[in-house]
Write an enzyme that holds these catalytic residues in place. Sequence first.
Site, PDB file in Angstrom:
ATOM      1  N   GLU A 285       0.861  -1.188   0.000  1.00 60.97           N
ATOM      2  CA  GLU A 285       0.000   0.000   0.000  1.00 60.97           C
ATOM      3  C   GLU A 285       0.892   1.230   0.000  1.00 60.97           C
ATOM      4  O   GLU A 285       1.938   1.245   0.661  1.00 60.97           O
ATOM      5  CB  GLU A 285      -0.892   0.042   1.255  1.00 60.97           C
ATOM      6  CG  GLU A 285      -2.231  -0.638   1.075  1.00 60.97           C
ATOM      7  CD  GLU A 285      -2.123  -2.145   1.163  1.00 60.97           C
ATOM      8  OE1 GLU A 285      -1.292  -2.633   1.966  1.00 60.97           O
ATOM      9  OE2 GLU A 285      -2.844  -2.838   0.431  1.00 60.97           O
TER      10      GLU A 285
ATOM     11  N   TYR B  78       7.949   2.264  -7.450  1.00 64.94           N
ATOM     12  CA  TYR B  78       7.317   0.942  -7.553  1.00 64.94           C
ATOM     13  C   TYR B  78       6.978   0.605  -9.010  1.00 64.94           C
ATOM     14  O   TYR B  78       7.211  -0.507  -9.467  1.00 64.94           O
ATOM     15  CB  TYR B  78       6.068   0.883  -6.665  1.00 64.94           C
ATOM     16  CG  TYR B  78       6.363   1.045  -5.195  1.00 64.94           C
ATOM     17  CD1 TYR B  78       7.416   0.351  -4.590  1.00 64.94           C
ATOM     18  CD2 TYR B  78       5.601   1.891  -4.380  1.00 64.94           C
ATOM     19  CE1 TYR B  78       7.700   0.499  -3.242  1.00 64.94           C
ATOM     20  CE2 TYR B  78       5.877   2.040  -3.033  1.00 64.94           C
ATOM     21  CZ  TYR B  78       6.921   1.348  -2.472  1.00 64.94           C
ATOM     22  OH  TYR B  78       7.211   1.491  -1.139  1.00 64.94           O
TER      23      TYR B  78
HETATM   24  C1  LIG Z   1      10.242   6.565  -1.361  1.00 70.10           C
HETATM   25  C2  LIG Z   1      11.699   6.616  -0.877  1.00 70.10           C
HETATM   26  C3  LIG Z   1      11.969   5.378  -0.025  1.00 70.10           C
HETATM   27  C4  LIG Z   1      12.616   6.596  -2.110  1.00 70.10           C
HETATM   28  O1  LIG Z   1      13.944   6.563  -1.647  1.00 70.10           O
HETATM   29  P1  LIG Z   1      15.106   7.368  -2.373  1.00 70.10           P
HETATM   30  O2  LIG Z   1      16.402   6.889  -1.827  1.00 70.10           O
HETATM   31  O3  LIG Z   1      14.821   8.809  -2.302  1.00 70.10           O
HETATM   32  O4  LIG Z   1      14.887   6.883  -3.877  1.00 70.10           O
HETATM   33  P2  LIG Z   1      15.977   6.575  -4.994  1.00 70.10           P
HETATM   34  O5  LIG Z   1      16.983   7.659  -5.060  1.00 70.10           O
HETATM   35  O6  LIG Z   1      16.469   5.181  -4.822  1.00 70.10           O
HETATM   36  O7  LIG Z   1      15.062   6.624  -6.295  1.00 70.10           O
HETATM   37  C5  LIG Z   1      14.222   5.523  -6.578  1.00 70.10           C
HETATM   38  C6  LIG Z   1      13.157   5.930  -7.548  1.00 70.10           C
HETATM   39  O8  LIG Z   1      12.254   6.821  -6.923  1.00 70.10           O
HETATM   40  C7  LIG Z   1      11.758   7.709  -7.899  1.00 70.10           C
HETATM   41  N1  LIG Z   1      12.130   9.035  -7.481  1.00 70.10           N
HETATM   42  C8  LIG Z   1      13.159   9.429  -6.698  1.00 70.10           C
HETATM   43  N2  LIG Z   1      13.125  10.753  -6.482  1.00 70.10           N
HETATM   44  C9  LIG Z   1      12.037  11.193  -7.168  1.00 70.10           C
HETATM   45  C10 LIG Z   1      11.438  12.470  -7.338  1.00 70.10           C
HETATM   46  N3  LIG Z   1      11.957  13.559  -6.776  1.00 70.10           N
HETATM   47  N4  LIG Z   1      10.305  12.542  -8.084  1.00 70.10           N
HETATM   48  C11 LIG Z   1       9.756  11.443  -8.673  1.00 70.10           C
HETATM   49  N5  LIG Z   1      10.292  10.213  -8.536  1.00 70.10           N
HETATM   50  C12 LIG Z   1      11.408  10.104  -7.809  1.00 70.10           C
HETATM   51  C13 LIG Z   1      12.378   7.360  -9.212  1.00 70.10           C
HETATM   52  O9  LIG Z   1      11.534   6.413  -9.839  1.00 70.10           O
HETATM   53  C14 LIG Z   1      13.639   6.665  -8.774  1.00 70.10           C
HETATM   54  O10 LIG Z   1      14.050   5.754  -9.713  1.00 70.10           O
HETATM   55  P3  LIG Z   1      15.263   6.087 -10.742  1.00 70.10           P
HETATM   56  O11 LIG Z   1      16.482   6.192  -9.884  1.00 70.10           O
HETATM   57  O12 LIG Z   1      15.249   4.920 -11.632  1.00 70.10           O
HETATM   58  O13 LIG Z   1      14.917   7.386 -11.368  1.00 70.10           O
HETATM   59  C15 LIG Z   1      11.991   7.899  -0.071  1.00 70.10           C
HETATM   60  O14 LIG Z   1      11.575   9.002  -0.831  1.00 70.10           O
HETATM   61  C16 LIG Z   1      11.321   7.965   1.288  1.00 70.10           C
HETATM   62  O15 LIG Z   1      11.857   7.467   2.285  1.00 70.10           O
HETATM   63  N6  LIG Z   1      10.143   8.586   1.336  1.00 70.10           N
HETATM   64  C17 LIG Z   1       9.401   8.732   2.617  1.00 70.10           C
HETATM   65  C18 LIG Z   1       8.906   7.391   3.103  1.00 70.10           C
HETATM   66  C19 LIG Z   1       7.987   6.769   2.082  1.00 70.10           C
HETATM   67  O16 LIG Z   1       7.130   7.417   1.542  1.00 70.10           O
HETATM   68  N7  LIG Z   1       8.156   5.446   1.858  1.00 70.10           N
HETATM   69  C20 LIG Z   1       7.314   4.674   0.958  1.00 70.10           C
HETATM   70  C21 LIG Z   1       6.122   4.195   1.715  1.00 70.10           C
HETATM   71  S1  LIG Z   1       5.061   3.179   0.695  1.00 70.10           S
END
Ligand SMILES: CC(C)(COP(=O)(O)OP(=O)(O)OC[C@H]1O[C@@H](n2cnc3c(N)ncnc32)[C@H](O)[C@@H]1OP(=O)(O)O)[C@@H](O)C(=O)NCCC(=O)NCCS
Length: 159
Positions: free
Chosen positions: A107, A119
Amino acid sequence: MISDLRPRDAARCAALEAILFAGDSPWPADAFRSEMLAPHNHYFAVRDDETLIGYAGISVLGPTDHPECEIHTIAVDPAYQGRGHGRELLLALLEVADRHRAEVFLEVRTDNDTAIEMYRRNGFEQVGVRKRYYQPSGADAYTMRRPAVGIAAAKEQLA
Ligand SMILES: CC(C)(COP(=O)(O)OP(=O)(O)OC[C@H]1O[C@@H](n2cnc3c(N)ncnc32)[C@H](O)[C@@H]1OP(=O)(O)O)[C@@H](O)C(=O)NCCC(=O)NCCS
């Protein structure tokens, strides 16, 4: 580099959780301790030296001939986001699912564009909406699903 999440990480997880999921019932340290020790769960960590900067967890449920995985959480310290750690954690979870040839469900808040995009790029598609899934915020969730990998693909990944 990915490693196992350990009970002594629980307090740091709870601190990050309070920042990242404020308004959506962030887990306290005790919840992390019990979830990471539960036999059907797998929890992973990313660290910068000794400091925990990200964590993620998945459970493997159901009968062995039709296992299902549920992603519990993926979270990265805001200071370290956008550097590939979230994807790294997700791939560790998907490796668990693929070892069991299990489909994966999760989710995610419908307004969490970053996570939804992450995802989607890794094989998930939206299969439903759960109204007011998150409390106390009342935010809606998408349910997303990634199909189980085939036997050939699983063997290739494990080779
Ligand atoms: C979601 C989360 C875990 C992603 O972690 P992250 O280390 O920032 O992400 P990454 O740098 O590995 O990027 C992974 C993918 O996220 C997406 N992404 C990253 N930054 C983004 C942005 N600013 N806008 C849109 N997509 C983005 C891209 O698809 C990226 O893939 P790519 O590297 O192939 O372009 C992080 O933003 C987070 O902790 N968010 C708060 C907690 C949360 O919402 N968790 C998910 C709960 S379901």
